[in-house]
Scaffold this motif. Structure first.
Motif, PDB file in Angstrom:
ATOM      1  N   ALA A 258       0.844  -1.199   0.000  1.00 24.91           N
ATOM      2  CA  ALA A 258       0.000   0.000   0.000  1.00 24.91           C
ATOM      3  C   ALA A 258       0.880   1.251   0.000  1.00 24.91           C
ATOM      4  O   ALA A 258       1.794   1.376   0.826  1.00 24.91           O
ATOM      5  N   PRO A 259       0.640   2.205  -0.913  1.00 20.75           N
ATOM      6  CA  PRO A 259       1.415   3.453  -0.902  1.00 20.75           C
ATOM      7  C   PRO A 259       1.257   4.189   0.427  1.00 20.75           C
ATOM      8  O   PRO A 259       0.225   4.054   1.105  1.00 20.75           O
ATOM      9  N   ALA A 260       2.247   4.980   0.786  1.00 17.39           N
ATOM     10  CA  ALA A 260       2.211   5.713   2.056  1.00 17.39           C
ATOM     11  C   ALA A 260       0.979   6.593   2.154  1.00 17.39           C
ATOM     12  O   ALA A 260       0.386   6.734   3.238  1.00 17.39           O
ATOM     13  N   ALA A 261       0.556   7.182   1.034  1.00 14.45           N
ATOM     14  CA  ALA A 261      -0.606   8.069   1.051  1.00 14.45           C
ATOM     15  C   ALA A 261      -1.898   7.336   1.364  1.00 14.45           C
ATOM     16  O   ALA A 261      -2.889   7.969   1.736  1.00 14.45           O
ATOM     17  N   LEU A 262      -1.890   6.009   1.209  1.00 12.22           N
ATOM     18  CA  LEU A 262      -3.104   5.218   1.463  1.00 12.22           C
ATOM     19  C   LEU A 262      -3.010   4.414   2.750  1.00 12.22           C
ATOM     20  O   LEU A 262      -3.824   3.526   2.991  1.00 12.22           O
ATOM     21  N   ARG A 263      -2.051   4.745   3.591  1.00 10.46           N
ATOM     22  CA  ARG A 263      -1.875   3.968   4.820  1.00 10.46           C
ATOM     23  C   ARG A 263      -3.075   4.122   5.763  1.00 10.46           C
ATOM     24  O   ARG A 263      -3.511   3.142   6.378  1.00 10.46           O
ATOM     25  N   ALA A 264      -3.618   5.330   5.869  1.00 11.62           N
ATOM     26  CA  ALA A 264      -4.775   5.523   6.752  1.00 11.62           C
ATOM     27  C   ALA A 264      -5.982   4.730   6.267  1.00 11.62           C
ATOM     28  O   ALA A 264      -6.616   4.015   7.063  1.00 11.62           O
ATOM     29  N   PRO A 265      -6.352   4.814   4.970  1.00 11.55           N
ATOM     30  CA  PRO A 265      -7.445   3.958   4.507  1.00 11.55           C
ATOM     31  C   PRO A 265      -7.142   2.469   4.666  1.00 11.55           C
ATOM     32  O   PRO A 265      -8.037   1.674   4.958  1.00 11.55           O
ATOM     33  N   ALA A 266      -5.869   2.080   4.474  1.00  8.64           N
ATOM     34  CA  ALA A 266      -5.515   0.671   4.649  1.00  8.64           C
ATOM     35  C   ALA A 266      -5.773   0.212   6.071  1.00  8.64           C
ATOM     36  O   ALA A 266      -6.128  -0.955   6.307  1.00  8.64           O
ATOM     37  N   SER A 267      -5.620   1.105   7.033  1.00 13.15           N
ATOM     38  CA  SER A 267      -5.882   0.732   8.424  1.00 13.15           C
ATOM     39  C   SER A 267      -7.356   0.400   8.645  1.00 13.15           C
ATOM     40  O   SER A 267      -7.697  -0.399   9.521  1.00 13.15           O
ATOM     41  N   LEU A 268      -8.248   1.002   7.829  1.00  7.97           N
ATOM     42  CA  LEU A 268      -9.667   0.643   7.921  1.00  7.97           C
ATOM     43  C   LEU A 268      -9.876  -0.807   7.489  1.00  7.97           C
ATOM     44  O   LEU A 268     -10.633  -1.553   8.119  1.00  7.97           O
ATOM     45  N   SER A 269      -9.214  -1.200   6.393  1.00  3.12           N
ATOM     46  CA  SER A 269      -9.321  -2.585   5.953  1.00  3.12           C
ATOM     47  C   SER A 269      -8.705  -3.533   6.978  1.00  3.12           C
ATOM     48  O   SER A 269      -9.236  -4.619   7.226  1.00  3.12           O
ATOM     49  N   LEU A 270      -7.588  -3.122   7.582  1.00  2.12           N
ATOM     50  CA  LEU A 270      -6.991  -3.934   8.644  1.00  2.12           C
ATOM     51  C   LEU A 270      -7.992  -4.145   9.766  1.00  2.12           C
ATOM     52  O   LEU A 270      -8.155  -5.274  10.269  1.00  2.12           O
ATOM     53  N   ALA A 271      -8.681  -3.092  10.175  1.00  3.97           N
ATOM     54  CA  ALA A 271      -9.682  -3.216  11.241  1.00  3.97           C
ATOM     55  C   ALA A 271     -10.767  -4.211  10.871  1.00  3.97           C
ATOM     56  O   ALA A 271     -11.198  -5.031  11.693  1.00  3.97           O
ATOM     57  N   ALA A 272     -11.226  -4.158   9.610  1.00  7.66           N
ATOM     58  CA  ALA A 272     -12.276  -5.076   9.169  1.00  7.66           C
ATOM     59  C   ALA A 272     -11.781  -6.522   9.178  1.00  7.66           C
ATOM     60  O   ALA A 272     -12.515  -7.440   9.566  1.00  7.66           O
ATOM     61  N   HIS A 273     -10.540  -6.728   8.753  1.00  6.96           N
ATOM     62  CA  HIS A 273      -9.982  -8.082   8.766  1.00  6.96           C
ATOM     63  C   HIS A 273      -9.834  -8.597  10.191  1.00  6.96           C
ATOM     64  O   HIS A 273     -10.115  -9.783  10.461  1.00  6.96           O
ATOM     65  N   LEU A 274      -9.403  -7.738  11.103  1.00  6.20           N
ATOM     66  CA  LEU A 274      -9.260  -8.163  12.499  1.00  6.20           C
ATOM     67  C   LEU A 274     -10.629  -8.479  13.097  1.00  6.20           C
ATOM     68  O   LEU A 274     -10.766  -9.451  13.866  1.00  6.20           O
ATOM     69  N   ASP A 275     -11.636  -7.706  12.761  1.00  2.00           N
ATOM     70  CA  ASP A 275     -12.998  -7.998  13.234  1.00  2.00           C
ATOM     71  C   ASP A 275     -13.441  -9.382  12.765  1.00  2.00           C
ATOM     72  O   ASP A 275     -14.048 -10.145  13.515  1.00  2.00           O
ATOM     73  N   LYS A 276     -13.162  -9.695  11.506  1.00  3.26           N
ATOM     74  CA  LYS A 276     -13.561 -10.999  10.962  1.00  3.26           C
ATOM     75  C   LYS A 276     -12.834 -12.131  11.686  1.00  3.26           C
ATOM     76  O   LYS A 276     -13.448 -13.147  12.058  1.00  3.26           O
ATOM     77  N   LEU A 277     -11.538 -11.975  11.903  1.00  5.06           N
ATOM     78  CA  LEU A 277     -10.795 -13.015  12.621  1.00  5.06           C
ATOM     79  C   LEU A 277     -11.323 -13.187  14.045  1.00  5.06           C
ATOM     80  O   LEU A 277     -11.433 -14.318  14.543  1.00  5.06           O
ATOM     81  N   GLU A 278     -11.659 -12.085  14.690  1.00  2.00           N
ATOM     82  CA  GLU A 278     -12.202 -12.168  16.045  1.00  2.00           C
ATOM     83  C   GLU A 278     -13.540 -12.904  16.047  1.00  2.00           C
ATOM     84  O   GLU A 278     -13.789 -13.750  16.917  1.00  2.00           O
ATOM     85  N   ALA A 279     -14.401 -12.595  15.094  1.00  2.00           N
ATOM     86  CA  ALA A 279     -15.711 -13.252  15.019  1.00  2.00           C
ATOM     87  C   ALA A 279     -15.567 -14.749  14.784  1.00  2.00           C
ATOM     88  O   ALA A 279     -16.423 -15.540  15.204  1.00  2.00           O
ATOM     89  N   GLU A 280     -14.478 -15.138  14.118  1.00  2.00           N
ATOM     90  CA  GLU A 280     -14.224 -16.553  13.834  1.00  2.00           C
ATOM     91  C   GLU A 280     -13.351 -17.205  14.900  1.00  2.00           C
ATOM     92  O   GLU A 280     -12.925 -18.350  14.741  1.00  2.00           O
ATOM     93  N   ASP A 281     -13.084 -16.474  15.993  1.00  2.00           N
ATOM     94  CA  ASP A 281     -12.254 -16.960  17.101  1.00  2.00           C
ATOM     95  C   ASP A 281     -10.858 -17.346  16.615  1.00  2.00           C
ATOM     96  O   ASP A 281     -10.274 -18.330  17.058  1.00  2.00           O
ATOM     97  N   ARG A 282     -10.319 -16.518  15.728  1.00  3.14           N
ATOM     98  CA  ARG A 282      -8.992 -16.768  15.161  1.00  3.14           C
ATOM     99  C   ARG A 282      -8.018 -15.640  15.467  1.00  3.14           C
ATOM    100  O   ARG A 282      -6.902 -15.634  14.940  1.00  3.14           O
ATOM    101  N   LEU A 283      -8.405 -14.697  16.317  1.00  5.54           N
ATOM    102  CA  LEU A 283      -7.557 -13.546  16.614  1.00  5.54           C
ATOM    103  C   LEU A 283      -6.782 -13.781  17.901  1.00  5.54           C
ATOM    104  O   LEU A 283      -7.386 -14.015  18.955  1.00  5.54           O
ATOM    105  N   PRO A 284      -5.446 -13.713  17.853  1.00  5.68           N
ATOM    106  CA  PRO A 284      -4.660 -13.891  19.085  1.00  5.68           C
ATOM    107  C   PRO A 284      -4.923 -12.759  20.083  1.00  5.68           C
ATOM    108  O   PRO A 284      -5.450 -11.700  19.729  1.00  5.68           O
TER     109      PRO A 284
END
Length: 245
Positions: free
Chosen positions: A204-230
């Motif tokens: 991800a380009p540096a200019a898109l790091r903040a939006p990328a963090s939104l996708s990271l949050a969504a992925h972490l939410d999914k892992l948590e819902a699936e009981d796969r988040l450490p």
């Protein structure tokens, strides 16, 4: 006009990192026509949309794919130009039917018109979209679109997509590959937002790091819902307002 389809493509002059070449407005059919996403409040764009709609026998209604400002800012001004046609954010509007495609935003709708789908920012004409929440539902919605036998996708940004199943399949695989990279980073012990972005979103380009963090949050939410988040994983702070595009 798009070959084989009675569709007009009007692109707003608002290019940018998130809007790509600009926000698309689609005008479908005629007598009456149906407008999807009025776009930003730029007079030259709204004048062009209104002229196209009037040339097609007037607007039967305006459909909204989601509430981000670059898609809806011009709604009131366009409505005034066209005499106040009905507006829909869900359900049905004439021959159009809305299908929920949450992920980029919680209110995201794809409007189906025969074998044509106006996808808003659920599917772009190029690249991948930032998913801010509901990643599991987003993937399910994409799979649903892929199996509908669509012949054309009209995205909120970028060019029309003439091979819908292939494009949607690539987006699903992109998300799953991003998840695999994230899980691998977690397995290696990454726990902070910066570590996870540096690893799983290294492209991800540096200019898109903040939006990328939104996708990271969504992925972490999914892992948590699936009981796969450490335990001990830092979560990105979601901003109070939605992204522009």
């Amino acid at each position: 006009m798009i070959a084989g389809h009675d569709v007009a493509h009007l692109r707003a002059p608002n290019p940018g990192m998130l809007t790509l070449t600009g926000t698309n407005t689609w005008v479908l059919g005629r007598e009456p026509c149906w407008i999807v996403d009025p776009g930003p409040a730029i007079d030259v764009h709204l004048d062009a949309v209104a002229a196209e709609a009037q040339a097609r026998g007037g607007a039967g209604g305006i459909a909204i794919t989601h509430g981000h400002i670059d898609h809806v800012e011009g709604l009131d001004a366009l409505g005034e130009r066209l005499g106040g046609p009905p507006v829909a954010v869900a359900g049905r509007l004439g021959p159009l039917t809305a299908v929920r495609t949450p992920g980029h935003s919680t209110d995201s709708m794809t409007w189906i018109w025969g074998s044509v789908a106006c996808t808003g920012d659920a599917v772009l004409g190029e690249g991948s979209v930032f998913v801010s929440a509901q990643l599991g539902e987003y993937l399910e919605a994409l799979e649903g679109l892929r199996t509908r036998g669509l012949t054309l996708l009209l995205p909120g940004h970028g060019d029309p997509v003439t091979e819908p199943a292939q494009r949607i399949g690539a987006l699903i695989e992109h998300r799953l590959e991003r998840e695999r990279r994230l899980v691998a980073a977690l397995d290696r012990g990454a726990r902070t937002v910066d570590e996870l972005l540096d690893d799983a979103w290294s492209d991800a380009p540096a200019a898109l790091r903040a939006p990328a963090s939104l996708s990271l949050a969504a992925h972490l939410d999914k892992l948590e819902a699936e009981d796969r988040l450490p335990e001990g994983v830092e979560r990105p702070v979601r901003p109070p307002g939605p992204p522009v595009a």
